[in-house]
Design a protein around this motif. Structure first.
Motif, PDB file in Angstrom:
ATOM      1  N   GLU A 139     -15.146  44.085  46.906  1.00 27.26           N
ATOM      2  CA  GLU A 139     -15.412  43.878  45.451  1.00 27.26           C
ATOM      3  C   GLU A 139     -14.493  44.550  44.428  1.00 27.26           C
ATOM      4  OE1 GLU A 139     -20.257  44.587  46.155  1.00 27.26           O
ATOM      5  OE2 GLU A 139     -19.039  46.130  45.476  1.00 27.26           O
ATOM      6  N   THR A 140     -14.041  45.604  44.969  1.00 27.08           N
ATOM      7  CA  THR A 140     -12.737  46.065  43.862  1.00 27.08           C
ATOM      8  C   THR A 140     -11.612  45.139  43.803  1.00 27.08           C
ATOM      9  OG1 THR A 140     -13.326  48.299  44.477  1.00 27.08           O
ATOM     10  CG2 THR A 140     -11.273  48.049  43.452  1.00 27.08           C
ATOM     11  N   ALA A 141     -11.269  44.397  44.888  1.00 27.12           N
ATOM     12  CA  ALA A 141     -10.229  43.557  45.036  1.00 27.12           C
ATOM     13  C   ALA A 141     -10.484  42.123  44.268  1.00 27.12           C
ATOM     14  CB  ALA A 141     -10.038  43.105  46.251  1.00 27.12           C
ATOM     15  N   ASP A 142     -11.789  41.866  44.591  1.00 25.07           N
ATOM     16  CA  ASP A 142     -12.185  40.670  43.447  1.00 25.07           C
ATOM     17  C   ASP A 142     -12.162  40.925  42.047  1.00 25.07           C
ATOM     18  OD1 ASP A 142     -12.555  39.526  45.757  1.00 25.07           O
ATOM     19  OD2 ASP A 142     -14.940  39.791  45.576  1.00 25.07           O
ATOM     20  N   ARG A 143     -12.782  42.337  41.523  1.00 22.67           N
ATOM     21  CA  ARG A 143     -12.601  42.737  40.390  1.00 22.67           C
ATOM     22  C   ARG A 143     -11.231  42.793  39.583  1.00 22.67           C
ATOM     23  NH1 ARG A 143     -16.973  47.033  41.712  1.00 22.67           N
ATOM     24  NH2 ARG A 143     -18.898  45.820  41.063  1.00 22.67           N
ATOM     25  N   ASN A 144     -10.441  43.306  40.562  1.00 24.30           N
ATOM     26  CA  ASN A 144      -9.038  43.686  40.057  1.00 24.30           C
ATOM     27  C   ASN A 144      -8.086  42.441  40.313  1.00 24.30           C
ATOM     28  OD1 ASN A 144      -6.070  45.218  40.982  1.00 24.30           O
ATOM     29  ND2 ASN A 144      -7.113  45.899  39.031  1.00 24.30           N
ATOM     30  N   GLY A 145      -8.331  41.723  41.102  1.00 19.07           N
ATOM     31  CA  GLY A 145      -7.398  40.426  41.160  1.00 19.07           C
ATOM     32  C   GLY A 145      -6.292  40.808  42.125  1.00 19.07           C
ATOM     33  N   GLN A 146      -6.356  41.959  42.731  1.00 19.32           N
ATOM     34  CA  GLN A 146      -5.075  42.138  43.619  1.00 19.32           C
ATOM     35  C   GLN A 146      -5.800  42.717  45.110  1.00 19.32           C
ATOM     36  OE1 GLN A 146      -2.254  44.441  41.888  1.00 19.32           O
ATOM     37  NE2 GLN A 146      -2.254  43.632  39.868  1.00 19.32           N
ATOM     38  N   ASP A 147      -4.827  42.640  46.037  1.00 22.14           N
ATOM     39  CA  ASP A 147      -5.273  43.468  47.316  1.00 22.14           C
ATOM     40  C   ASP A 147      -4.766  44.811  47.447  1.00 22.14           C
ATOM     41  OD1 ASP A 147      -7.076  41.422  47.950  1.00 22.14           O
ATOM     42  OD2 ASP A 147      -5.765  40.450  49.348  1.00 22.14           O
ATOM     43  N   ARG A 148      -4.093  45.484  46.272  1.00 17.20           N
ATOM     44  CA  ARG A 148      -3.582  46.668  46.432  1.00 17.20           C
ATOM     45  C   ARG A 148      -3.723  47.525  45.224  1.00 17.20           C
ATOM     46  NH1 ARG A 148       2.671  45.935  47.234  1.00 17.20           N
ATOM     47  NH2 ARG A 148       1.622  45.214  49.174  1.00 17.20           N
ATOM     48  N   PHE A 149      -4.329  48.759  45.473  1.00 21.67           N
ATOM     49  CA  PHE A 149      -4.866  49.616  44.293  1.00 21.67           C
ATOM     50  C   PHE A 149      -4.713  50.797  44.696  1.00 21.67           C
ATOM     51  CE2 PHE A 149      -8.335  48.643  46.702  1.00 21.67           C
ATOM     52  CZ  PHE A 149      -8.451  47.355  46.720  1.00 21.67           C
ATOM     53  N   HIS A 150      -4.705  51.616  43.583  1.00 23.01           N
ATOM     54  CA  HIS A 150      -4.644  53.262  43.870  1.00 23.01           C
ATOM     55  C   HIS A 150      -6.372  53.963  43.936  1.00 23.01           C
ATOM     56  CE1 HIS A 150      -0.721  52.566  42.792  1.00 23.01           C
ATOM     57  NE2 HIS A 150      -0.279  53.717  43.098  1.00 23.01           N
ATOM     58  N   PHE A 151      -6.339  54.746  44.654  1.00 18.86           N
ATOM     59  CA  PHE A 151      -7.730  55.619  44.752  1.00 18.86           C
ATOM     60  C   PHE A 151      -7.326  56.932  45.233  1.00 18.86           C
ATOM     61  CE2 PHE A 151      -9.756  51.512  46.181  1.00 18.86           C
ATOM     62  CZ  PHE A 151     -10.514  51.455  45.087  1.00 18.86           C
ATOM     63  N   THR A 152      -8.166  57.969  44.590  1.00 17.76           N
ATOM     64  CA  THR A 152      -8.021  59.229  45.218  1.00 17.76           C
ATOM     65  C   THR A 152      -9.234  59.426  46.097  1.00 17.76           C
ATOM     66  OG1 THR A 152      -9.503  60.140  43.576  1.00 17.76           O
ATOM     67  CG2 THR A 152      -7.176  60.057  43.189  1.00 17.76           C
ATOM     68  N   GLN A 153      -8.893  60.384  47.259  1.00 22.21           N
ATOM     69  CA  GLN A 153     -10.133  60.617  48.057  1.00 22.21           C
ATOM     70  C   GLN A 153     -11.458  60.854  47.250  1.00 22.21           C
ATOM     71  OE1 GLN A 153      -9.013  63.150  51.300  1.00 22.21           O
ATOM     72  NE2 GLN A 153      -7.371  61.715  51.902  1.00 22.21           N
ATOM     73  N   GLU A 154     -11.229  61.649  46.351  1.00 20.98           N
ATOM     74  CA  GLU A 154     -12.420  62.199  45.616  1.00 20.98           C
ATOM     75  C   GLU A 154     -13.264  61.097  44.962  1.00 20.98           C
ATOM     76  OE1 GLU A 154     -11.516  64.783  42.548  1.00 20.98           O
ATOM     77  OE2 GLU A 154     -13.679  65.492  42.156  1.00 20.98           O
ATOM     78  N   SER A 155     -12.422  60.181  44.417  1.00 22.75           N
ATOM     79  CA  SER A 155     -12.904  59.052  43.782  1.00 22.75           C
ATOM     80  C   SER A 155     -13.860  58.219  44.812  1.00 22.75           C
ATOM     81  CB  SER A 155     -12.055  58.021  42.988  1.00 22.75           C
ATOM     82  OG  SER A 155     -11.287  57.313  43.581  1.00 22.75           O
ATOM     83  N   LEU A 156     -13.186  57.825  46.074  1.00 20.21           N
ATOM     84  CA  LEU A 156     -13.848  57.214  46.954  1.00 20.21           C
ATOM     85  C   LEU A 156     -15.262  57.711  47.467  1.00 20.21           C
ATOM     86  CD1 LEU A 156     -10.937  55.888  49.320  1.00 20.21           C
ATOM     87  CD2 LEU A 156     -12.804  54.585  48.246  1.00 20.21           C
TER      88      LEU A 156
END
Ligand SMILES: [Zn+2]
Length: 288
Positions: A167-184
């Motif tokens: 879902e995040t890839a669809d929203r962002n339009g990319q298959d690469r993004f930054h996440f922190t473990q905390e946010s995940l």
């Protein structure tokens, strides 16, 4: 948060196809609301609203992903609702301050279009396609909320992580993004250790790489197969709920005489069959 210089002039043409709700407006409604909007770039982790500071803008994400966080009495936070280019943030502006979210943060950096709260309220009341789209979007959010509750109860964390990444890839339009473990961990409502374990399993399966907060989807098809059914069913729910009748898309309240034709490029075929698999490795599904 910084303005995107040089973006306002061509906003009417380009952003028309980058936010699904704005896409759903009639041409005349869209032209009116677009003239009141501005593009800004949001940074990862930025807080765009919190309970102590009333929401001043409504946001329509283009590539950014925003998240309404629920803050518990002990200070812990948990994802309430993630929103990308399929929706908007600021529905609470249509009611009163009692409905303001605890906190809205930026989960994935990127661009949004924003509009002043008072202007958004006025446009939502005066524009038929705007009013009906927001009502339908609210209905979608309610249904998705119920669905998410079932997802949390019945589906494994690895399956849910796959769904969320898709879902995040669809929203962002990319298959690469930054996440922190905390946010995940906040988004999935589990401990960091559980996030680590699930991410390791997905890496071992060759579906993703995750290193120093940089996450890359390397096998999109495999991720879809490993996801719970909720990824696909939510996409179908969105298409079914958001679609406006053609007469609404073309008309405004009290403005029927100035109905305009919708461009041939708008909208996407909302009721198209959503493919189960993408045509090639690493490709992306059509946007939600
Ligand atoms: Zn699920």
């Amino acid at each position: 948060m910084r303005p995107c210089q040089g973006r306002q002039a061509d906003m009417k043409q380009r952003e028309r196809v980058r936010n699904r709700l704005l896409n759903g407006l009639s041409e005349s409604d869209y032209q009116r609301i677009a003239s009141d909007m501005e593009a800004v770039e949001l940074a990862l982790g930025e807080v765009v609203a919190h309970r102590a500071s009333p929401l001043e803008w409504a946001f329509f994400p283009l590539t950014a992903v925003l998240c309404t966080m629920t803050v518990l009495s002990d200070g812990d936070t948990m994802e309430g609702c993630a929103v990308g280019n399929e929706g908007m943030e600021g529905l609470c502006l249509l009611t009163d301050e009692l409905s303001e979210p605890d906190r809205i943060t930026v989960l994935v950096k990127g661009e949004v279009l924003r509009i002043r709260a008072a202007t958004f309220r006025r446009q939502a009341k005066e524009r038929l396609s705007m009013s009906q789209l927001l009502t339908r979007y609210l209905l979608f959010l309610a249904r998705r909320g119920a669905h998410n509750a079932a997802c949390i109860q019945h589906h494994a964390i690895e399956e849910r992580m796959c769904r969320w990444l898709l879902e995040t890839a669809d929203r962002n339009g990319q298959d690469r993004f930054h996440f922190t473990q905390e946010s995940l961990s906040q988004m999935l409502g589990v401990r960091r250790q559980s996030v680590n374990t699930a991410a390791r399993h997905l890496q071992q399966a060759g579906l993703i790489t995750y290193h120093r907060s940089k996450l890359t989807i390397v096998d999109r098809c495999g991720l879809e197969e490993a996801s719970c059914e909720c990824y696909r069913s939510n996409r179908v729910l969105y298409e079914q709920t958001i679609t406006l009748p053609n007469d609404t898309k073309r008309g405004d309240i009290g403005d029927e005489a100035r109905q305009e034709r919708v461009p041939a490029t708008f909208p996407h075929s909302f009721m198209r069959k959503i493919p189960r698999r993408v045509p090639k490795r690493g490709g992306s599904m059509p946007p939600v």
